[in-house]
Design an enzyme around this catalytic site. Structure first.
Site, PDB file in Angstrom:
ATOM      1  N   ASP A   1       6.434  16.470  -2.086  1.00 42.30           N
ATOM      2  CA  ASP A   1       7.936  16.926  -2.187  1.00 42.30           C
ATOM      3  C   ASP A   1       8.476  18.156  -2.869  1.00 42.30           C
ATOM      4  O   ASP A   1       9.252  18.716  -3.363  1.00 42.30           O
ATOM      5  CB  ASP A   1       8.561  15.711  -1.701  1.00 42.30           C
ATOM      6  CG  ASP A   1       8.256  15.185  -0.547  1.00 42.30           C
ATOM      7  OD1 ASP A   1       8.339  16.560   0.790  1.00 42.30           O
ATOM      8  OD2 ASP A   1       8.004  14.354   0.158  1.00 42.30           O
TER       9      ASP A   1
ATOM     10  N   CYS B   1       1.183  11.398  -7.935  1.00 46.54           N
ATOM     11  CA  CYS B   1       0.259  10.593  -7.033  1.00 46.54           C
ATOM     12  C   CYS B   1       0.084  11.462  -6.104  1.00 46.54           C
ATOM     13  O   CYS B   1      -0.148  11.548  -5.098  1.00 46.54           O
ATOM     14  CB  CYS B   1       1.641   9.798  -6.777  1.00 46.54           C
ATOM     15  SG  CYS B   1       3.337   9.570  -6.423  1.00 46.54           S
TER      16      CYS B   1
ATOM     17  N   HIS C   1      -9.752 -15.772   1.689  1.00 45.00           N
ATOM     18  CA  HIS C   1     -10.849 -15.407   0.854  1.00 45.00           C
ATOM     19  C   HIS C   1     -11.594 -14.707   0.801  1.00 45.00           C
ATOM     20  O   HIS C   1     -12.502 -13.830   0.486  1.00 45.00           O
ATOM     21  CB  HIS C   1     -10.324 -17.142  -0.348  1.00 45.00           C
ATOM     22  CG  HIS C   1      -9.379 -17.091  -1.061  1.00 45.00           C
ATOM     23  ND1 HIS C   1      -8.387 -17.774  -0.517  1.00 45.00           N
ATOM     24  CD2 HIS C   1      -8.715 -16.111  -2.188  1.00 45.00           C
ATOM     25  CE1 HIS C   1      -8.112 -17.393  -1.712  1.00 45.00           C
ATOM     26  NE2 HIS C   1      -7.415 -17.333  -2.351  1.00 45.00           N
TER      27      HIS C   1
ATOM     28  N   GLU D   1      10.364  13.671  -7.394  1.00 46.49           N
ATOM     29  CA  GLU D   1      10.086  14.676  -6.171  1.00 46.49           C
ATOM     30  C   GLU D   1      11.258  15.557  -5.465  1.00 46.49           C
ATOM     31  O   GLU D   1      10.425  16.247  -4.845  1.00 46.49           O
ATOM     32  CB  GLU D   1       9.232  13.878  -4.814  1.00 46.49           C
ATOM     33  CG  GLU D   1       9.729  12.850  -4.635  1.00 46.49           C
ATOM     34  CD  GLU D   1       9.234  11.960  -3.291  1.00 46.49           C
ATOM     35  OE1 GLU D   1       7.966  12.372  -3.065  1.00 46.49           O
ATOM     36  OE2 GLU D   1      10.052  11.052  -2.780  1.00 46.49           O
TER      37      GLU D   1
HETATM   38  C1  PEP Z   1       4.379  14.179  -2.767  1.00 50.65           C
HETATM   39  O1  PEP Z   1       5.893  14.273  -2.491  1.00 50.65           O
HETATM   40  O2  PEP Z   1       3.835  14.249  -4.279  1.00 50.65           O
HETATM   41  C2  PEP Z   1       3.416  12.150  -2.597  1.00 50.65           C
HETATM   42  C3  PEP Z   1       3.010  11.731  -3.174  1.00 50.65           C
HETATM   43  O3  PEP Z   1       4.998  12.198  -1.744  1.00 50.65           O
HETATM   44  P1  PEP Z   1       4.468  12.277   0.499  1.00 50.65           P
HETATM   45  O4  PEP Z   1       3.009  13.406   0.338  1.00 50.65           O
HETATM   46  O5  PEP Z   1       4.300  10.740   0.764  1.00 50.65           O
HETATM   47  O6  PEP Z   1       5.785  12.822   1.096  1.00 50.65           O
HETATM   48 MG    MG Z   2       6.691  12.436  -1.052  1.00 51.93          MG
END
Ligand code: PEP
Ligand code: MG
Length: 544
Positions: A452, A499, A189, A428
């Site tokens: 992707d 993301c 911790h 993706e």
């Molecule tokens: C993406 O493909 O946008 C993604 C966040 O994954 P990575 O870049 O790890 O392929």
């Molecule tokens: Mg990706």
């Protein structure tokens, strides 16, 4: 200049004098006190009451500084102080040995610490420090010595054999530049608190008494401690620290502020991380959660894949440190540019179109199940979510969910504790975007992997630098797939985030908010600039 190395708990640079923190030895007489065991027990009870009061005060202090889930350690300490085994041991020693309460408490603390230290589970082993910490507190209250004071006035880098959580949280943050300890684990911790309090720290350092008072540079990025640093190094590190501070101060005014536009629309801003080491950065930058934990990096570290327990320890640590904020763990996304030495994936003519992401996992079910079990077990320790990468069909998603269910049942049968776990899909591939309505019926959320998605929509190898001029992540086709995914997700009650790198593109933030995106997950350093952008937007105004 001398250089020592250790395990870094948090990135960042601390520069200052080294000061040793040595715990006062508990001095008390070994001779019988002349009191009866019942009278000694009453002394113990009074000291225990006082300790419980102190722990409540520490809990309140920690709550303010590091949030509820991290402060919980002091509640745990209170429970330990009321534990029947603990109390029975103290009473037993008093009655059978006719000794003092100080002696009985010290022996109890040492005995239980030895039992914890012998356990297989790393989490339980780390509890040895806690039981000694509470025992020391009771003894200090018995002898009237009170809590230990820090031995210096000026800000310094603390050097100690070990640090207990209660010591870490009591230290005035203004006087603590960083700390270095010989013992202590990244599971403790203390480590969690240090990360949350944003204190650069190294554990496992071969400390040397002769360092007392020496100037040092603690480089949490590399895990190095430079004692009496060479002038050039000191200069370079000072410049790095200055740069960090300037950036921080410009943006720090935005910490704890909501991600709300001028007309009141709000969006979550989370951080993408690749390892436990990045969690400090997510917190430092005030991310509302982790929107993408790229778990494959764990598999890329060694010759052997991490086993279930190793993974569990990592996921649990991230969940605990994020203290109730959402943590989205993306399952193993190996393949293409991400190859792990521990798996021989063989030759593929088109690896970007090959056995990657969920396809790899469905082909290696035992490896996948280990990870799913680790994630399920970690779900008890925070708001954990699991997300499958590279999905292109409903069948793949259902297969993955079936394995998840299998793991859940196996764990439940074995009596393991399980928490709630949101399930999501990374959108993706263009296929996933186009069948988003069907996928949405199966999950709780979508996260758009625009890196992707762009590669597969535009048929452009994202690794090939010669294609950079053609790689247009804002291509209308990509934007249309994003819009379609958001609408489909919302039709079925899913939240939808981004993301991929596009989420951090400040020029697109308004477009995404207008589309109804619920979450943007970006590199930690991009959290505050994005917040600044969001807070300057007015969606009620027509887009110019
Ligand atoms: C993406 O493909 O946008 C993604 C966040 O994954 P990575 O870049 O790890 O392929
Ligand atoms: Mg990706």
């Amino acid at each position: 200049m001398r250089v020592a190395t250790g395990d870094s708990i948090l990135g960042g640079v601390a520069i200052g004098p080294l000061r040793f923190y040595r715990r006062r030895r508990d001095v008390f007489s070994e001779a019988p006190s002349g009191l009866t065991p019942e009278e000694e027990w009453e002394r113990f009870e009074r000291a225990r009451e006082r300790s419980l009061e102190q722990l409540s005060a520490l809990y309140e202090k920690a709550l303010e500084r590091v949030g509820e889930s991290n402060a919980a350690i002091f509640e745990i300490h209170k429970v330990m102080l009321g534990d029947e085994n603990y109390l029975d041991s103290v009473r037993g020693i008093l009655e059978t040995q006719g000794t003092t309460a100080e002696r009985a408490v010290t022996a109890t603390g040492d005995n239980l610490a030895a039992v914890f230290a012998d356990m297989d589970d790393a989490y339980m082993r780390a509890r040895a420090t806690d039981v000694q910490d509470i025992s020391r507190r009771v003894v200090n209250n018995l002898t009237g010595a009170g809590e230990e004071e820090l031995p210096w006035e000026e800000p310094a880098i603390l050097v100690a054999e070990d640090l207990a959580p209660s010591e870490t949280v009591r230290i005035d943050r203004g006087k603590l530049l960083g700390f270095v300890t010989r013992h202590g684990s990244a599971h403790s911790h203390t480590a969690i608190l240090a990360r949350t309090m944003n204190i650069p720290a190294l554990v496992g350092v071969d400390i040397d008494e002769s360092w007392e008072g020496c100037l040092a540079v603690l480089d949490g990025h590399s895990g190095c401690l430079y004692v009496d640093p060479a002038p050039e190094l000191l200069e370079a590190m000072t410049a790095r620290q200055r740069g960090d501070r300037k950036r921080e101060s410009l943006l720090s005014g935005l910490k704890r502020k909501p991600n709300v536009t001028l007309d009141g629309a709000s969006v979550e801003v989370f951080a993408n991380i690749g390892s436990v080491g990045d969690v400090g950065l997510a917190l430092e930058n005030d991310a509302g959660g982790v929107g993408l934990l790229r778990s494959e990096f764990l598999y890329m570290e060694g010759e052997e894949p991490p086993d279930e327990n190793e993974q569990f320890a990592v996921y649990r640590r991230v969940a605990e440190t994020m203290a109730g904020k959402k943590v989205v763990i993306r399952t193993l996304d190996l393949g293409a540019d991400k190859q792990a030495a521990c798996f021989d994936s063989g030759h593929e003519d088109n690896p970007a179109l090959g056995l990657r992401g969920i396809r790899f996992c469905l082909e290696h079910r035992e490896i996948f199940k280990q990870q799913l079990r680790a994630i399920l077990r970690a779900s008890v320790f925070g708001a954990v979510a699991v997300m499958f990468p590279m999905v292109a069909s409903v069948r793949e998603l259902r297969d993955a969910k079936e394995l998840l269910e299998e793991c859940r049942e196996e764990l439940a049968r074995s009596g393991a504790a399980l928490g709630d776990l949101e399930v999501g899909v990374m959108v993706e591939t263009p296929a996933a975007a186009l069948i988003a309505d069907e996928l949405a019926e199966e999950v709780d959320f979508f996260s758009l992997g625009t890196n992707d998605l762009t590669q597969y929509t535009l048929a452009i190898d994202r690794q090939n630098p010669r294609l950079a001029p053609f790689y247009d992540a804002q291509h209308p086709a990509v934007m249309e797939l994003i819009r379609h995914t958001v609408e489909a997700g919302h039709r079925h009650g899913c939240w939808v985030g981004i993301c991929g790198d596009l989420g951090a593109d400040l020029t697109l933030a308004e477009t995404f908010l207008r589309m109804g995106i619920d979450e943007l997950s970006v590199p930690p350093a991009a959290v505050l600039p994005l917040r600044k952008r969001i807070r300057g937007m007015d969606l009620s105004r027509k887009k110019g």
